[in-house]
Design a protein around this motif. Structure first.
Motif, PDB file in Angstrom:
ATOM      1  N   TYR A  86       0.838  -1.194   0.000  1.00 11.18           N
ATOM      2  CA  TYR A  86       0.000   0.000   0.000  1.00 11.18           C
ATOM      3  C   TYR A  86       0.880   1.254   0.000  1.00 11.18           C
ATOM      4  O   TYR A  86       1.868   1.335   0.727  1.00 11.18           O
ATOM      5  CB  TYR A  86      -0.906   0.042   1.229  1.00 11.18           C
ATOM      6  CG  TYR A  86      -1.851  -1.130   1.349  1.00 11.18           C
ATOM      7  CD1 TYR A  86      -3.038  -1.168   0.630  1.00 11.18           C
ATOM      8  CD2 TYR A  86      -1.555  -2.202   2.181  1.00 11.18           C
ATOM      9  CE1 TYR A  86      -3.915  -2.235   0.735  1.00 11.18           C
ATOM     10  CE2 TYR A  86      -2.423  -3.287   2.296  1.00 11.18           C
ATOM     11  CZ  TYR A  86      -3.595  -3.299   1.567  1.00 11.18           C
ATOM     12  OH  TYR A  86      -4.451  -4.361   1.668  1.00 11.18           O
ATOM     13  N   GLY A  87       0.487   2.223  -0.816  1.00 12.63           N
ATOM     14  CA  GLY A  87       1.202   3.489  -0.848  1.00 12.63           C
ATOM     15  C   GLY A  87       0.232   4.649  -0.941  1.00 12.63           C
ATOM     16  O   GLY A  87      -0.974   4.464  -1.125  1.00 12.63           O
ATOM     17  N   TYR A  88       0.752   5.860  -0.826  1.00 12.65           N
ATOM     18  CA  TYR A  88      -0.103   7.045  -0.880  1.00 12.65           C
ATOM     19  C   TYR A  88       0.706   8.235  -1.376  1.00 12.65           C
ATOM     20  O   TYR A  88       1.947   8.224  -1.398  1.00 12.65           O
ATOM     21  CB  TYR A  88      -0.708   7.360   0.496  1.00 12.65           C
ATOM     22  CG  TYR A  88       0.285   7.923   1.498  1.00 12.65           C
ATOM     23  CD1 TYR A  88       0.427   9.300   1.683  1.00 12.65           C
ATOM     24  CD2 TYR A  88       1.097   7.084   2.259  1.00 12.65           C
ATOM     25  CE1 TYR A  88       1.337   9.823   2.596  1.00 12.65           C
ATOM     26  CE2 TYR A  88       2.011   7.586   3.170  1.00 12.65           C
ATOM     27  CZ  TYR A  88       2.122   8.962   3.333  1.00 12.65           C
ATOM     28  OH  TYR A  88       3.039   9.471   4.225  1.00 12.65           O
ATOM     29  N   PHE A  89      -0.004   9.271  -1.789  1.00 17.44           N
ATOM     30  CA  PHE A  89       0.599  10.575  -2.044  1.00 17.44           C
ATOM     31  C   PHE A  89      -0.448  11.637  -1.755  1.00 17.44           C
ATOM     32  O   PHE A  89      -1.650  11.340  -1.647  1.00 17.44           O
ATOM     33  CB  PHE A  89       1.145  10.697  -3.472  1.00 17.44           C
ATOM     34  CG  PHE A  89       0.109  10.628  -4.563  1.00 17.44           C
ATOM     35  CD1 PHE A  89      -0.501  11.781  -5.051  1.00 17.44           C
ATOM     36  CD2 PHE A  89      -0.249   9.409  -5.121  1.00 17.44           C
ATOM     37  CE1 PHE A  89      -1.453  11.720  -6.063  1.00 17.44           C
ATOM     38  CE2 PHE A  89      -1.190   9.338  -6.137  1.00 17.44           C
ATOM     39  CZ  PHE A  89      -1.795  10.497  -6.609  1.00 17.44           C
ATOM     40  N   VAL A  90      -0.006  12.869  -1.620  1.00 22.42           N
ATOM     41  CA  VAL A  90      -0.882  13.995  -1.305  1.00 22.42           C
ATOM     42  C   VAL A  90      -0.707  15.066  -2.380  1.00 22.42           C
ATOM     43  O   VAL A  90       0.416  15.460  -2.701  1.00 22.42           O
ATOM     44  CB  VAL A  90      -0.562  14.572   0.085  1.00 22.42           C
ATOM     45  CG1 VAL A  90      -1.406  15.817   0.365  1.00 22.42           C
ATOM     46  CG2 VAL A  90      -0.794  13.524   1.174  1.00 22.42           C
ATOM     47  N   ALA A  91      -1.821  15.524  -2.954  1.00 27.72           N
ATOM     48  CA  ALA A  91      -1.772  16.580  -3.968  1.00 27.72           C
ATOM     49  C   ALA A  91      -3.147  17.217  -4.087  1.00 27.72           C
ATOM     50  O   ALA A  91      -4.167  16.549  -3.901  1.00 27.72           O
ATOM     51  CB  ALA A  91      -1.332  16.014  -5.328  1.00 27.72           C
TER      52      ALA A  91
END
Length: 218
Positions: A86-91
Motif C-alpha cells: 500500500y502506498g499514498y501521495f498527497v496533492a
C-alpha cells in the motif's frame, strides 16, 4: 472516577472513524493513553470528537491507519486480489487549496502492476475539518499529476502496439470521474511521451507506514 479535565496529565489519542451516509466520516470513539507527569498545565487536555479540531494532516494519518487495518469504509474494491503493498501521495487535485490524499493498493494483472485507488479530501465544517471519501472506483497502472492542477492522468498501454493513451481523472461534485476520451496519445519511448512526463510528473508513492509524505500539509 476523577474528572480528567480537572487533572494534570497529557493525552495520546487515536480516533476511530466510521463512514456516514453522505460520504463523510465521523469520529465514533477516542482511544486514550494517559501519562501522568509530575506537573502539566490543565489546558493541555484536548476535548473529544470533532471538537479536537484536527487538521488535514492528522485526519489523513488516521485514514492511512484505517486503510492499513482494513476498517469499515476504508477497504478497496479489489481488496481480495491486493498483494499487501500500500502506498499514498498527497496533492491538490481540484484546485480548491486543500490537498487530497490518494491511497493505492497494488495488484498484478497479466504482466502489469496496477493500483486500486481510494481518494480522500477534507472539508471545512463549523467545528473544524472533516474527512470525506471521494465516491467512485478507479485503478491505474501509472498516474501523472496534471500540470494545470485539474486531477490526474491515467495511463493506458497496449502491449501489442506500444501505444499509450492518457485519460484525465478528475474530482467532480458527483465524485471521481474518468474521462473516456484520451487527451494525449503517444508511442512508447517517443519524444512526445518524454515531454509529457516532464510537464506532468509521474506520482511518487510513499509507503503507507511512512508518514513523511504528509509533511507537505504542515
Amino acid at each position: 472516577s476523577a474528572d480528567p479535565m480537572g487533572s494534570n496529565y497529557s493525552l495520546n489519542k487515536k480516533a476511530v472513524l466510521k463512514p456516514t451516509e453522505n460520504g463523510m466520516f465521523r469520529i465514533v470513539q477516542i482511544q486514550e493513553v494517559t501519562d501522568m507527569p509530575e506537573s502539566a498545565p490543565e489546558e493541555n487536555a484536548q476535548p473529544d470528537g470533532s471538537e479536537m479540531g484536527k487538521d488535514p494532516s492528522e485526519l489523513y494519518a488516521d485514514a492511512l491507519t484505517a486503510v492499513a487495518n482494513k476498517e469499515d469504509g476504508f477497504t478497496f474494491p479489489r481488496e481480495d486480489v491486493l498483494d499487501g503493498n500500500y502506498g499514498y501521495f498527497v496533492a491538490d487535485l481540484n484546485r480548491d487549496g486543500i490537498p487530497e490524499l490518494v491511497v493505492g493498493g497494488e495488484y498484478a494483472e497479466t504482466t502489469f502492476y496496477y493500483r486500486d485507488l481510494q481518494i480522500f479530501t477534507c472539508e471545512q465544517t463549523d467545528s473544524g475539518y472533516a474527512l470525506k471519501k471521494i465516491q467512485g472506483e478507479q485503478s491505474a497502472m501509472n498516474l501523472f499529476l496534471a500540470a494545470d492542477g485539474n486531477g490526474l492522468f491515467v495511463e493506458e498501454f497496449s502491449r501489442g502496439t506500444g501505444d499509450i493513451w492518457l485519460h484525465r481523472l478528475t474530482i467532480e461534485e458527483s465524485g471521481l470521474v474518468y474521462h473516456s476520451t484520451a487527451e494525449y496519445t503517444y508511442t512508447l519511448g517517443d519524444d512526445g511521451m518524454n515531454r509529457f512526463s516532464e510537464d506532468n510528473p509521474e506520482v511518487t508513492w510513499v509507503d503507507i507506514d511512512d508518514r513523511s509524505g504528509l509533511s507537505v500539509l504542515e
